[in-house]
Design a protein around this motif. Structure first.
Motif, mmCIF file in Angstrom:
data_model
loop_
_atom_site.group_PDB
_atom_site.id
_atom_site.type_symbol
_atom_site.label_atom_id
_atom_site.label_comp_id
_atom_site.label_asym_id
_atom_site.label_seq_id
_atom_site.Cartn_x
_atom_site.Cartn_y
_atom_site.Cartn_z
ATOM 1 N N THR A 1 0.847 -1.182 0.000
ATOM 2 C CA THR A 1 0.000 0.000 0.000
ATOM 3 C C THR A 1 0.885 1.236 0.000
ATOM 4 O O THR A 1 2.042 1.174 0.426
ATOM 5 C CB THR A 1 -0.934 0.054 1.228
ATOM 6 N N SER B 1 0.531 5.647 0.690
ATOM 7 C CA SER B 1 -0.343 6.710 1.178
ATOM 8 C C SER B 1 0.271 8.072 0.935
ATOM 9 O O SER B 1 1.493 8.216 0.919
ATOM 10 C CB SER B 1 -0.597 6.547 2.681
ATOM 11 N N ASP C 1 -8.578 3.887 -0.217
ATOM 12 C CA ASP C 1 -9.246 4.239 1.037
ATOM 13 C C ASP C 1 -8.935 5.691 1.351
ATOM 14 O O ASP C 1 -7.835 6.177 1.059
ATOM 15 C CB ASP C 1 -8.745 3.382 2.204
ATOM 16 N N GLU D 1 -5.954 11.503 4.252
ATOM 17 C CA GLU D 1 -4.958 10.530 3.792
ATOM 18 C C GLU D 1 -5.588 9.652 2.718
ATOM 19 O O GLU D 1 -6.664 9.099 2.907
ATOM 20 C CB GLU D 1 -4.477 9.662 4.950
ATOM 21 N N SER E 1 -4.981 6.264 0.695
ATOM 22 C CA SER E 1 -4.214 5.011 0.713
ATOM 23 C C SER E 1 -4.609 4.173 -0.489
ATOM 24 O O SER E 1 -5.800 3.947 -0.737
ATOM 25 C CB SER E 1 -4.487 4.217 1.992
ATOM 26 N N ARG F 1 -3.921 0.518 -2.789
ATOM 27 C CA ARG F 1 -3.388 -0.842 -2.818
ATOM 28 C C ARG F 1 -2.812 -1.077 -4.208
ATOM 29 O O ARG F 1 -3.392 -0.646 -5.194
ATOM 30 C CB ARG F 1 -4.482 -1.856 -2.522
#
Length: 129
Positions: free
Chosen positions: A44, A46, A72, A82, A84, A86
């Motif tokens: 991941t 961010s 996310d 934030e 994030s 994948r």
């Protein structure tokens, strides 16, 4: 595909039309040809966006609608959200923070997220001047 390049002091985001699989395959071939170690692993990544950036509310709605398995959003504080993602982390396998992260979402979401990131970078550079 979104490509995030991480260096010791910063990162840079690009939106590429090339497929994720094709891009990774080319990187593997390049590493083999030059004798470079290459590690590819699920991961991941961010980064932060200002919460008052025009378009953040649209991003929140888009994430809810379509790309919730890849992206996310989380409120950090009153100023930042934030993001994030994948995807896959490509590096030389060392513990350094240098490498490339790639992620695939819908073309529309990728383009929109890239534009938001560019706006945040422009705002940050204006504020630092």
């Amino acid at each position: 595909m979104l490509k995030l390049t991480y260096t010791e002091s910063s990162f840079y985001m690009e939106c590429l039309a090339q497929s994720l699989e094709e891009w990774v395959a080319q990187r593997v071939i390049l590493a083999l040809r030059v004798g470079q170690c290459l590690c590819v692993e699920p991961s991941t990544a961010s980064f932060l966006l200002p919460v008052d950036l025009p378009g953040v509310e649209v991003l929140k709605a888009a994430v809810t609608r379509e790309d919730s398995e890849t992206i996310d959003l989380c409120s950090c504080d009153s100023d930042y959200i934030e993001v994030s993602l994948r995807g896959s982390w490509l590096s030389d396998g060392s513990e350094d923070a240098d490498g490339v992260f790639v992620s695939k979402m819908s073309d529309r979401s990728e383009f929109f997220l890239h534009k938001l990131w560019q706006q945040a970078q422009q705002r940050a550079s204006v504020m630092s001047e």
